[in-house]
Design a protein around this motif. Structure first.
Motif, PDB file in Angstrom:
ATOM      1  N   PRO A 241       0.838  -1.202   0.000  1.00  0.00           N
ATOM      2  CA  PRO A 241       0.000   0.000   0.000  1.00  0.00           C
ATOM      3  C   PRO A 241       0.877   1.258   0.000  1.00  0.00           C
ATOM      4  O   PRO A 241       2.076   1.208   0.266  1.00  0.00           O
ATOM      5  CB  PRO A 241      -0.775  -0.109   1.319  1.00  0.00           C
ATOM      6  N   TYR A 242       0.249   2.386  -0.289  1.00  0.00           N
ATOM      7  CA  TYR A 242       0.901   3.670  -0.046  1.00  0.00           C
ATOM      8  C   TYR A 242       0.699   4.048   1.422  1.00  0.00           C
ATOM      9  O   TYR A 242      -0.304   3.696   2.037  1.00  0.00           O
ATOM     10  CB  TYR A 242       0.323   4.761  -0.955  1.00  0.00           C
ATOM     11  N   ALA A 243       1.676   4.767   1.966  1.00  0.00           N
ATOM     12  CA  ALA A 243       1.644   5.129   3.388  1.00  0.00           C
ATOM     13  C   ALA A 243       0.466   6.038   3.702  1.00  0.00           C
ATOM     14  O   ALA A 243      -0.084   6.721   2.838  1.00  0.00           O
ATOM     15  CB  ALA A 243       2.955   5.818   3.774  1.00  0.00           C
ATOM     16  N   GLY A 244       0.106   6.044   4.987  1.00  0.00           N
ATOM     17  CA  GLY A 244      -0.921   6.967   5.455  1.00  0.00           C
ATOM     18  C   GLY A 244      -2.279   6.657   4.859  1.00  0.00           C
ATOM     19  O   GLY A 244      -2.781   5.535   4.924  1.00  0.00           O
ATOM     20  N   ALA A 245      -2.886   7.676   4.235  1.00  0.00           N
ATOM     21  CA  ALA A 245      -4.243   7.525   3.695  1.00  0.00           C
ATOM     22  C   ALA A 245      -4.288   6.655   2.448  1.00  0.00           C
ATOM     23  O   ALA A 245      -5.359   6.356   1.939  1.00  0.00           O
ATOM     24  CB  ALA A 245      -4.838   8.903   3.392  1.00  0.00           C
ATOM     25  N   GLY A 246      -3.123   6.256   1.913  1.00  0.00           N
ATOM     26  CA  GLY A 246      -3.091   5.384   0.743  1.00  0.00           C
ATOM     27  C   GLY A 246      -3.005   6.111  -0.577  1.00  0.00           C
ATOM     28  O   GLY A 246      -3.038   5.477  -1.631  1.00  0.00           O
ATOM     29  N   LEU A 247      -2.898   7.442  -0.533  1.00  0.00           N
ATOM     30  CA  LEU A 247      -2.707   8.220  -1.760  1.00  0.00           C
ATOM     31  C   LEU A 247      -1.264   8.675  -1.838  1.00  0.00           C
ATOM     32  O   LEU A 247      -0.697   9.131  -0.849  1.00  0.00           O
ATOM     33  CB  LEU A 247      -3.642   9.439  -1.773  1.00  0.00           C
ATOM     34  N   PRO A 248      -0.640   8.580  -3.011  1.00  0.00           N
ATOM     35  CA  PRO A 248       0.782   8.931  -3.121  1.00  0.00           C
ATOM     36  C   PRO A 248       1.035  10.413  -2.860  1.00  0.00           C
ATOM     37  O   PRO A 248       0.184  11.262  -3.120  1.00  0.00           O
ATOM     38  CB  PRO A 248       1.131   8.589  -4.584  1.00  0.00           C
ATOM     39  N   LEU A 249       2.231  10.695  -2.360  1.00  0.00           N
ATOM     40  CA  LEU A 249       2.681  12.073  -2.265  1.00  0.00           C
ATOM     41  C   LEU A 249       2.713  12.676  -3.671  1.00  0.00           C
ATOM     42  O   LEU A 249       3.109  12.010  -4.624  1.00  0.00           O
ATOM     43  CB  LEU A 249       4.084  12.092  -1.653  1.00  0.00           C
ATOM     44  N   HIS A 250       2.275  13.915  -3.797  1.00  0.00           N
ATOM     45  CA  HIS A 250       2.262  14.660  -5.067  1.00  0.00           C
ATOM     46  C   HIS A 250       1.187  14.197  -6.044  1.00  0.00           C
ATOM     47  O   HIS A 250       1.160  14.670  -7.181  1.00  0.00           O
ATOM     48  CB  HIS A 250       3.627  14.615  -5.783  1.00  0.00           C
ATOM     49  N   VAL A 251       0.308  13.266  -5.650  1.00  0.00           N
ATOM     50  CA  VAL A 251      -0.720  12.815  -6.593  1.00  0.00           C
ATOM     51  C   VAL A 251      -1.613  13.976  -7.025  1.00  0.00           C
ATOM     52  O   VAL A 251      -2.175  13.984  -8.120  1.00  0.00           O
ATOM     53  CB  VAL A 251      -1.556  11.664  -5.976  1.00  0.00           C
ATOM     54  N   GLY A 252      -1.731  14.989  -6.158  1.00  0.00           N
ATOM     55  CA  GLY A 252      -2.589  16.121  -6.469  1.00  0.00           C
ATOM     56  C   GLY A 252      -2.201  16.866  -7.728  1.00  0.00           C
ATOM     57  O   GLY A 252      -3.061  17.450  -8.396  1.00  0.00           O
ATOM     58  N   HIS A 253      -0.915  16.872  -8.094  1.00  0.00           N
ATOM     59  CA  HIS A 253      -0.486  17.578  -9.305  1.00  0.00           C
ATOM     60  C   HIS A 253      -1.161  16.986 -10.543  1.00  0.00           C
ATOM     61  O   HIS A 253      -1.604  17.715 -11.439  1.00  0.00           O
ATOM     62  CB  HIS A 253       1.039  17.506  -9.451  1.00  0.00           C
ATOM     63  N   ALA A 254      -1.229  15.665 -10.596  1.00  0.00           N
ATOM     64  CA  ALA A 254      -1.899  15.012 -11.727  1.00  0.00           C
ATOM     65  C   ALA A 254      -3.394  15.290 -11.692  1.00  0.00           C
ATOM     66  O   ALA A 254      -4.014  15.585 -12.718  1.00  0.00           O
ATOM     67  CB  ALA A 254      -1.634  13.511 -11.698  1.00  0.00           C
ATOM     68  N   TYR A 255      -3.998  15.202 -10.506  1.00  0.00           N
ATOM     69  CA  TYR A 255      -5.438  15.415 -10.394  1.00  0.00           C
ATOM     70  C   TYR A 255      -5.817  16.847 -10.764  1.00  0.00           C
ATOM     71  O   TYR A 255      -6.883  17.091 -11.336  1.00  0.00           O
ATOM     72  CB  TYR A 255      -5.918  15.069  -8.984  1.00  0.00           C
ATOM     73  N   ASP A 256      -4.959  17.825 -10.423  1.00  0.00           N
ATOM     74  CA  ASP A 256      -5.223  19.219 -10.797  1.00  0.00           C
ATOM     75  C   ASP A 256      -5.324  19.354 -12.318  1.00  0.00           C
ATOM     76  O   ASP A 256      -6.235  19.990 -12.837  1.00  0.00           O
ATOM     77  CB  ASP A 256      -4.099  20.135 -10.295  1.00  0.00           C
ATOM     78  N   PHE A 257      -4.357  18.760 -13.029  1.00  0.00           N
ATOM     79  CA  PHE A 257      -4.378  18.852 -14.493  1.00  0.00           C
ATOM     80  C   PHE A 257      -5.597  18.145 -15.069  1.00  0.00           C
ATOM     81  O   PHE A 257      -6.255  18.654 -15.980  1.00  0.00           O
ATOM     82  CB  PHE A 257      -3.096  18.270 -15.101  1.00  0.00           C
TER      83      PHE A 257
END
Length: 492
Positions: A241-257
């Motif tokens: 799994p990914y750590a913490g909440a399970g969402l990768p660090l910096h995933v937001g940059h892709a989601y913003d685009f």
């Protein structure tokens, strides 16, 4: 507060958060369930809010009015997908651990604009039986959960849209975690968005438990203190799994685009970096390849494929900084090919791990390359304001766009060779101060290759968030990006 608690507080999620100057912020399905420091950083799991007093950084205790985020110590619910990307009609397997054992469900969301919601729920699993999976296996610093039992197999319908998806795992008693995955196909489109899952895994510290977890940046000592790169892992596994909440660090940059591009109707296909590495991407099917966010770790096959694409007329758009910095390898694991990511970095003798030290600097592809971190956001200063990229943006020569140089920055290195080009222009030249107070500068680059392909590099972490992240949107960056993509897609 005991000494151990201070050490833990200063480690893990909080240490990682400083590399993202914006903070992920609540995603649509997370609103109201997370707590943040005044700085915008997520409060780590190990801050016991009810027992820590007298520190202004710790928010007061709160009531849980909905699902709570699972953590890597108690592992209330954690999971991963056995592949990062899947085509419509194929199956994707989820392996999930639930402690204590109890029923759970998986909601599948697709990331998109969706009238400003940011995501849309596509389907929900049947009620599933949760079990406590075996402890992660660790060989030196490499952690793997490839031996976990299958929890749910999702047969992706042929009619599903391509895109970035998130599986949201929720236990009966209200704990939640996430698993990102991609639905891809090889049909032609104007633009191919490449999600940087190799870089996501490089930063993954799972399990962030003060004992076992390791990334290519950190590991833990026997007292639970965070160690740096010199003692971090040199190989990490995608089978966890990914750590913490399970969402990768910096995933937001892709989601913003994605939210911005889908709002304005761009014709997008999707794939991830491992698809690019494995040859599952045919760039000739697309007018442009989009690299939406922090895409720091590249294999040699990735670079060769992208260079061939440029040389055959496919444009390249790099919307972040610090791209293609480390040279890495993918190798097989017991679960299949490409499941292990290796980067020696500076641990011991051997071949260089930086592309520029290996004799093939990033600038030869992008036109600029990584210059350093930006401790405090600075304005992006427009250069060549009459260029078509800045047309109708309202930005003119010398204008300063506040906060648009942040996180990390690229610039042109005069002593490093440039790629072949028929024309080239720097579209921003922005001064900032580094952590030692020295004056540095950032640059945004655009060149046209002999094939006619355009290659754009924003040179800053702040470009993608300026497209569609609340509190960071800049209409000038939105219009400049549209000018670029419209020209690549040959829109009127």
């Amino acid at each position: 507060m005991g000494t151990d608690q201070i050490r833990r507080w200063e480690s893990g999620a909080l240490a990682h958060a400083v590399t993202d100057p914006f903070g992920q912020g609540p995603l649509p399905w997370l609103r109201g369930s997370e707590t943040y420091f005044d700085s915008g950083h997520l409060v780590p799991w190990y801050v016991e809010q009810a027992t820590v007093h007298g520190d202004p950084r710790v928010p007061p205790p709160r009531k849980h009015n909905g699902p709570r985020t699972a953590d890597d110590v108690h592992r209330q619910i954690k999971g991963f997908a056995t592949t990062g990307a899947v085509a419509p009609g194929e199956a994707i397997d989820f392996r999930v651990s639930v402690d204590p054992p109890q029923p759970f469900s998986i909601d599948i969301y697709r990331i998109g604009h969706y009238g400003g919601a940011g995501a849309f729920k596509i389907t929900t699993s049947p009620r599933l039986s949760g079990i406590v999976q075996p402890a992660p296996l660790a060989a030196e610093r490499t952690v793997s959960c490839h031996h976990w039992w299958l929890s749910w197999r999702l047969q992706v319908p042929t009619y599903w849209n391509l895109g970035a998806y998130v599986a949201v795992l929720t236990t009966e008693d209200g704990y939640r975690s996430h698993i990102p995955f991609t639905v891809r196909d090889d049909h032609p489109a104007d633009l191919l968005l490449l999600l940087p899952d190799i870089t996501w895994q490089a930063y993954n510290l799972y399990p962030e438990d003060g004992r076992t977890g390791a990334s290519l940046y950190h590991a833990w000592d026997e007292d639970g203190a965070l160690l740096g790169e010199g003692q971090a892992a040199t190989t990490v596994s995608f089978d966890r799994p990914y750590a913490g909440a399970g969402l990768p660090l910096h995933v937001g940059h892709a989601y913003d685009f994605i939210r911005w591009a889908e709002r304005y109707g761009y014709d997008l296909a999707y794939a991830d970096a491992r698809d690019l590495h494995a040859g599952r991407v045919d760039p000739s099917r697309y007018r442009g390849l989009i690299f939406p966010g922090h895409d720091e770790y590249w294999t040699a096959p990735m670079r060769r494929t992208v260079e061939r694409a440029r040389d055959h007329g496919t444009s390249l758009v790099f919307l972040s900084a610090n791209t293609m910095y480390w040279k890495v390898d993918l190798s097989p694991s017991p679960s299949g090919p490409g499941a292990l990511l290796s980067c020696r970095k500076r641990q011991g003798p051997g071949r260089p791990a930086l592309w520029r030290e290996a004799g093939d600097p990033e600038q030869r592809l992008m036109g600029v390359q990584y210059a350093g971190r930006v401790p405090e956001p600075a304005p992006l200063v427009v250069r060549n304001g009459a260029h078509w990229l800045w047309e109708a943006t309202g930005a003119g020569e010398g204008d300063a766009l506040p906060g648009l140089v942040a996180g990390e920055a690229d610039r042109y290195f005069p002593r490093t060779s440039l790629p072949e080009h028929t024309d080239r222009v720097l579209l921003a030249h922005s001064p900032y101060r580094d952590a030692e107070g020295h004056r540095r500068h950032q640059e945004t680059s655009l060149y046209r290759a002999p094939s006619g392909a355009l290659v754009f590099a924003s040179g800053t972490f702040a470009w993608s968030p300026a497209l569609d992240r609340p509190g960071h949107v800049d209409p000038r960056v939105q219009r400049a990006t549209a000018n670029l993509l419209d020209r690549i897609c040959k829109r009127d």
